[in-house]
Scaffold this motif. Structure first.
Motif, mmCIF file in Angstrom:
data_model
loop_
_atom_site.group_PDB
_atom_site.id
_atom_site.type_symbol
_atom_site.label_atom_id
_atom_site.label_comp_id
_atom_site.label_asym_id
_atom_site.label_seq_id
_atom_site.Cartn_x
_atom_site.Cartn_y
_atom_site.Cartn_z
ATOM 1 N N UNK A 81 0.825 -1.211 0.000
ATOM 2 C CA UNK A 81 0.000 0.000 0.000
ATOM 3 C C UNK A 81 0.859 1.261 0.000
ATOM 4 N N UNK A 82 1.997 1.226 0.683
ATOM 5 C CA UNK A 82 2.868 2.404 0.784
ATOM 6 C C UNK A 82 3.490 2.794 -0.550
ATOM 7 N N UNK A 83 3.524 1.863 -1.517
ATOM 8 C CA UNK A 83 4.188 2.146 -2.800
ATOM 9 C C UNK A 83 3.210 2.541 -3.909
ATOM 10 N N UNK A 84 1.910 2.330 -3.712
ATOM 11 C CA UNK A 84 0.942 2.504 -4.795
ATOM 12 C C UNK A 84 0.894 3.936 -5.330
ATOM 13 N N UNK A 85 0.924 4.931 -4.435
ATOM 14 C CA UNK A 85 0.796 6.322 -4.892
ATOM 15 C C UNK A 85 2.027 6.823 -5.641
ATOM 16 N N UNK A 86 3.155 6.179 -5.434
ATOM 17 C CA UNK A 86 4.382 6.625 -6.104
ATOM 18 C C UNK A 86 4.552 5.986 -7.487
ATOM 19 N N UNK A 87 3.627 5.094 -7.868
ATOM 20 C CA UNK A 87 3.731 4.393 -9.151
ATOM 21 C C UNK A 87 2.821 5.022 -10.197
ATOM 22 N N UNK A 88 3.271 4.979 -11.444
ATOM 23 C CA UNK A 88 2.437 5.432 -12.564
ATOM 24 C C UNK A 88 1.583 4.267 -13.047
ATOM 25 N N UNK A 89 0.351 4.569 -13.449
ATOM 26 C CA UNK A 89 -0.545 3.530 -13.949
ATOM 27 C C UNK A 89 0.084 2.838 -15.159
ATOM 28 N N UNK A 90 0.055 1.515 -15.154
ATOM 29 C CA UNK A 90 0.606 0.737 -16.258
ATOM 30 C C UNK A 90 2.027 0.271 -16.047
ATOM 31 N N UNK A 91 2.673 0.726 -14.976
ATOM 32 C CA UNK A 91 4.075 0.356 -14.745
ATOM 33 C C UNK A 91 4.180 -0.854 -13.815
ATOM 34 N N UNK A 92 5.342 -1.510 -13.894
ATOM 35 C CA UNK A 92 5.649 -2.655 -13.029
ATOM 36 C C UNK A 92 6.873 -2.292 -12.196
ATOM 37 N N UNK A 93 6.790 -2.486 -10.891
ATOM 38 C CA UNK A 93 7.903 -2.119 -10.017
ATOM 39 C C UNK A 93 9.039 -3.130 -10.135
ATOM 40 N N UNK A 94 10.219 -2.678 -9.775
ATOM 41 C CA UNK A 94 11.352 -3.604 -9.674
ATOM 42 C C UNK A 94 11.151 -4.488 -8.446
ATOM 43 N N UNK A 95 11.678 -5.710 -8.446
ATOM 44 C CA UNK A 95 11.554 -6.575 -7.266
ATOM 45 C C UNK A 95 12.164 -5.907 -6.029
ATOM 46 N N UNK A 96 11.403 -5.900 -4.922
ATOM 47 C CA UNK A 96 11.852 -5.271 -3.679
ATOM 48 C C UNK A 96 11.723 -6.277 -2.536
ATOM 49 N N UNK A 97 12.790 -6.385 -1.736
ATOM 50 C CA UNK A 97 12.767 -7.299 -0.596
ATOM 51 C C UNK A 97 12.232 -6.584 0.631
ATOM 52 N N UNK A 98 11.355 -7.246 1.360
ATOM 53 C CA UNK A 98 10.837 -6.725 2.630
ATOM 54 C C UNK A 98 11.356 -7.633 3.743
ATOM 55 N N UNK A 99 12.283 -7.111 4.533
ATOM 56 C CA UNK A 99 12.911 -7.935 5.578
ATOM 57 C C UNK A 99 11.949 -8.241 6.722
ATOM 58 N N UNK A 100 10.942 -7.378 6.927
ATOM 59 C CA UNK A 100 10.025 -7.583 8.044
ATOM 60 C C UNK A 100 9.209 -8.859 7.891
ATOM 61 N N UNK A 101 8.722 -9.134 6.673
ATOM 62 C CA UNK A 101 7.963 -10.370 6.480
ATOM 63 C C UNK A 101 8.700 -11.379 5.599
ATOM 64 N N UNK A 102 9.985 -11.101 5.335
ATOM 65 C CA UNK A 102 10.847 -12.021 4.594
ATOM 66 C C UNK A 102 10.256 -12.377 3.223
ATOM 67 N N UNK A 103 9.874 -11.328 2.472
ATOM 68 C CA UNK A 103 9.296 -11.554 1.146
ATOM 69 C C UNK A 103 10.004 -10.713 0.097
ATOM 70 N N UNK A 104 9.795 -11.124 -1.167
ATOM 71 C CA UNK A 104 10.217 -10.316 -2.303
ATOM 72 C C UNK A 104 8.947 -9.953 -3.060
#
Length: 713
Positions: free
Chosen positions: A322-345
C-alpha cells in the motif's frame, strides 16, 4: 450320597477357585475404573475449586468466542496471536466466573430472571449495544426487537428448517451475550457488596484535601547511595537471610515456573536459494508486464496476495505494498523489492487508479429459471417493466424477493481470497452505473437486475496485481541445517556440554527464566507445544530432544535449569538473590551515611559532610517527590516533609530508595482549591476499592487452579 461326599471333599478347592474368580472380576473392574479415571484426567484442560473443564467443553467455549468475534467484526479467520488472546480470555473468564460463583453461593447472591428482564428493559448495558437489536433511530438497545427475533426463531425452527439455519447463528450470538451479562452482573453484585464494607468519613476527607493541596518548598541535602562503592560494603549470608525473611511476601508466586537454556536455529534461504528465487521472480515480472489479464501470472507465481481484478482501497493490500501505490504510474511494473520484516520479495503492477465510493446503496432482483434462456427472458421482462415505471419492490416481491435497499462497503468484498467473473462484473456495475438507473446484468447461469441509489465516502482505489513471495529455503538447505543441528544435539546431552560447544557450531545458548505453562510458546517461537509438554514433564538438568517448530523453519533444543514450585521463590534463585543483595547494600549504605551525619542540625552542616544541596518545590504528601540528584522518586521524603513544620529542619535523616536525605522547610502554602467534602469522601472510597481490588488475586491463590491448556492448545 457318594456324589455329595465327593463334592464336600473338593470344598476347600472350590472356595479358592471361586475366590480367585471373584478377585479377578473385582480387579478387572478396578482396572477399568482406574483406566477410565486416567483417560478423564488426560482430557482435563484445567480445574478451579475442584470444578474441572475437559477439552471438549473448553473447545466449545473457544468456538463461541470465535463465532462472536467473526460475526461482530465481519471476519472469516483469526491470526494465531488473536487465537491465543481468545484462549486466554476464555480461560480467565472460566477461572473468574468459577471463583465468583463459588463466593456468591456462600452469600446467597444470584441473578434472577426478573433482574435480567430489568437489564434488558433498561438497555444500558454496553454489551447490548453490540447486538443487532439496536434501534437505528435512537441508537439504543430495543428489547422489543429482541422479543420479535426470539419469537421468529422459535417459529422457523418448527416450520422452515432451511431458514432456521440462518437464524441459528444469531440466536447463538444472543445466548452468548445473555450468558456473559449474567456473569458480569453477578460479579458486579459481589464487588458492590465488598465496596459497601469500605467507608469514608469527613475527617479522612479533610485530611486527604490537605495532603493534596498543602505544598512545601524545601532546601534538600542528598546523600546518594551511589557515592559509596559496593566493594566497600560487606554483605553476609546472614544479611541475605534476614532480608529474605523481611521481604518474603514479595517472592510468592501462584504457579510453578521453570528456567531454561536453549539453542534456537532459524533456517534461512542460502545464496543459491536466492539466486533461483530471483530468476523466478524476474520471469514472472516480465510476464506481468505484458499480460492483458494478470490472473494466470499471479496464480502461477503462488503470490500471497490474490488478484481480484477490481478497484480496492489501500486497506486491502499489505502495508508495504500500500505504501508504494501512490508513487507508481498507472501501467508500470515495479522492480523486485525485498521486505525484511515479512521475509518476502515483491513486484507490483498498477493497472488503474480511480476515485470511487467506499459505500454504495442499491437494490437488486436475482432472476433464475429452468435454463439460462428462461432467465434471460424473465430478466428482460422485468427490466422492460421497470423502464416503463413499474415499482421495484412490488416486482421483487412478485418473484419471491424483498427488493429492499442495502449498503455495500469496500471492506465487505475487497479482501476476498478469490473472485469469479460474475462477482467482478457485479461490483463493476455497482461502481459505474448511473444513480437510479437500472442495469440488467447477465451472469453465467442467471441475471441480476440492479439499481444503484446512492454512493458515499469517495476515496482512491487501486486495481493492482501483486507478486508477494517468501524468500524460502530449499529442501537441500533445510536438510543441511537439520543434519548439522542434529549432530550438535546428539553430541551434547548435558547443559555444560551445550554451553561449551555451541559456539563451535556457530550457535548461541540463550536463557529464559520464569516460563509458566500458561504461555503459548517457548521464547516466542510458534508451534512449540511438544517442547512445552516436555518442559513441564522433565526433571532438572534434563536436555530435550530436537524439535522442529516455528513455520517449519526453526530447530530447537532446550535444557531445564531450574524448577520453581508454586509458593515462595527460594532466596537462592539468581534474580531473588540479586535483588536481596541490592536491598542489603542499600540498608548498609544508609546506615553508614546516617552514622556520618549523626547530630547534624542544619543544611550548612550537612553540606560540609558531603551532601548535595538543592531546592525542591511544590512537594505534597499525596505524590512522591522526584529527586534529580539521586534520579529516584522518594515517597518517604514526601511524608517526612509533610510532617515537618515551616522553618524547621528535619528531625531525623530520611532513608529513601536511592539515598539518605536531610531538609529545611522554607515555606508551606495551600493551593486555592475549593474543599468539597463529598467529592473527597467518594475519592477515598474509590481508592479503597482499588486496594481491595486485589481480592481476585487472593481468591485465586486459594482456588487451587490447575492450568493444563498447554497440553491441548
Amino acid at each position: 450320597m457318594a456324589a455329595i461326599g465327593k463334592i464336600r471333599s473338593w470344598g476347600p478347592v472350590l472356595v479358592i477357585v471361586i475366590g480367585l474368580a471373584l478377585f479377578a472380576f473385582i480387579a478387572e473392574e478396578l482396572f477399568r475404573s482406574c483406566e477410565s479415571t486416567k483417560n478423564q484426567e488426560r482430557q482435563q484442560v484445567g480445574e478451579v475449586l475442584g470444578k474441572k473443564i475437559d477439552v471438549q467443553e473448553f473447545q466449545k467455549l473457544l468456538d463461541e468466542y470465535q463465532d462472536v468475534i467473526k460475526m461482530t467484526q465481519g471476519r472469516d479467520n483469526l491470526t494465531d496471536e488473536e487465537l491465543n488472546q481468545v484462549k486466554d480470555m476464555v480461560w480467565n473468564q472460566f477461572v473468574q466466573t468459577s471463583i465468583i460463583e463459588n463466593e456468591a453461593s456462600k452469600l446467597g447472591l444470584t441473578v434472577t430472571d426478573e433482574e435480567m428482564q430489568n437489564i434488558l428493559k433498561a438497555g444500558t448495558n454496553p454489551m447490548l449495544t453490540q447486538t443487532p437489536f439496536v434501534n437505528q433511530q435512537t441508537g439504543r438497545f430495543d428489547v422489543n426487537m429482541l422479543k420479535k427475533f426470539l419469537a421468529e426463531y422459535k417459529n422457523v425452527k418448527s416450520t422452515n428448517p432451511q431458514l432456521a439455519e440462518q437464524y441459528e447463528s444469531l440466536h447463538n450470538f444472543w445466548t452468548f451475550i445473555e450468558k456473559n451479562i449474567r456473569q458480569q452482573t453477578l460479579a458486579q453484585k459481589y464487588q458492590n457488596l465488598l465496596a459497601s464494607c469500605l467507608l469514608s468519613n469527613p475527617v479522612s476527607a479533610k485530611k486527604a484535601y490537605e495532603n493534596d493541596n498543602i505544598e512545601s518548598n524545601i532546601q534538600l541535602v542528598s546523600f546518594p547511595y551511589a557515592d559509596i562503592n559496593d566493594n566497600k560494603v560487606q554483605v553476609t549470608d546472614a544479611d541475605i537471610s534476614a532480608k529474605y525473611d523481611e521481604l518474603k511476601q514479595q517472592f510468592k508466586q501462584l504457579t510453578e515456573t521453570r528456567d531454561i537454556k536453549y539453542v534456537d536455529v532459524q533456517v534461512v534461504a542460502s545464496a543459491e536459494d536466492r539466486v533461483a528465487l530471483n530468476k523466478s521472480i524476474a520471469d514472472f515480472s516480465s510476464q506481468l508486464a505484458t499480460a492483458a489479464d494478470p490472473s494466470e501470472v499471479i496464480r502461477k507465481s503462488m503470490s500471497f496476495v490474490p488478484y481480484l481484478g477490481i478497484p480496492q482501497t489501500k486497506a486491502a493490500f499489505p502495508s508495504d505494498i500500500a505504501a508504494k501505490l501512490d508513487s507508481m504510474a498507472v501501467g508500470t511494473v515495479s522492480a523486485p523489492v525485498e521486505n525484511k520484516e515479512d521475509n518476502t520479495i515483491n513486484v507490483i503492477k498498477l493497472i488503474a487508479k480511480q476515485s470511487l465510493a467506499d459505500s454504495i446503496q442499491f437494490r437488486a432482483i436475482q432472476v433464475g429459471g429452468d435454463d439460462v434462456l428462461e432467465a434471460r427472458r424473465v430478466a428482460d421482462s422485468i427490466y422492460t417493466a421497470l423502464q416503463g415505471g413499474a415499482d421495484f419492490e412490488a416486482l421483487a416481491k412478485k418473484y419471491g424477493q424483498t427488493g429492499e435497499k442495502n449498503w455495500l462497503t469496500s471492506a465487505q468484498y475487497q479482501s476476498a481470497p478469490s473472485m469469479d467473473k460474475d462477482t467482478r462484473e457485479y461490483i463493476r456495475v455497482l461502481n459505474s452505473a448511473a444513480l437510479n438507473a437500472t442495469t440488467n446484468l447477465e451472469m453465467t447461469t442467471s441475471n441480476m437486475i440492479i439499481q444503484v441509489l446512492d454512493r458515499k465516502g469517495f476515496t482512491d482505489k487501486y486495481t493492482a496485481a501483486v507478486i508477494k513471495k517468501s524468500i524460502d529455503f530449499s529442501k537441500d538447505t533445510y536438510s543441511a541445517a537439520f543434519n548439522k543441528f542434529s549432530q550438535f544435539v546428539s553430541e551434547n546431552q548435558t547443559i555444560e556440554a551445550m554451553e561449551k560447544n555451541a559456539a563451535k557450531y556457530g550457535y548461541k545458548v540463550q536463557e529464559r527464566q520464569g516460563v509458566s505453562n500458561a504461555e503459548h510458546n517457548i521464547a516466542g517461537i510458534r508451534s512449540t507445544r511438544e517442547a512445552m509438554k516436555w518442559l513441564f514433564d522433565a526433571k532438572k538438568n534434563a536436555v530435550s530432544p530436537l524439535y522442529e517448530c516455528g513455520n517449519n523453519d526453526h530447530l530447537l533444543v532446550l535444557a531445564l535449569t531450574e524448577i520453581t514450585p508454586k509458593g515462595y521463590i527460594s532466596k537462592s534463585n539468581a534474580q531473588v538473590a540479586q535483588y536481596l543483595k541490592s536491598e542489603v547494600l542499600k540498608d548498609k549504605k544508609a546506615a553508614q551515611i546516617m552514622e556520618k551525619i549523626k547530630g547534624v542540625k542544619s543544611v550548612a552542616e550537612a553540606q560540609k559532610k558531603g551532601g548535595k544541596v538543592s531546592d525542591v518545590n511544590q512537594i505534597t504528601f499525596s505524590a512522591p517527590v522526584f529527586i534529580s540528584e539521586t534520579g529516584a522518586s522518594e515517597p518517604a521524603l514526601s511524608g517526612a516533609v509533610a510532617a515537618t513544620a515551616q522553618g524547621k529542619f528535619s528531625a531525623a535523616p530520611v532513608k529513601g530508595n536511592a539515598g539518605v536525605y536531610l531538609f529545611q522547610v522554607k515555606s508551606k502554602n495551600t493551593r486555592t482549591q475549593e474543599y468539597k467534602e463529598g467529592v473527597y469522601e467518594m475519592s477515598l472510597k474509590q481508592k479503597a476499592m482499588q486496594y481491595a481490588g486485589n481480592f481476585m488475586q487472593e481468591l485465586f491463590a486459594k482456588a487451587n487452579v490447575k492450568d493444563n491448556r498447554y497440553l491441548f492448545f
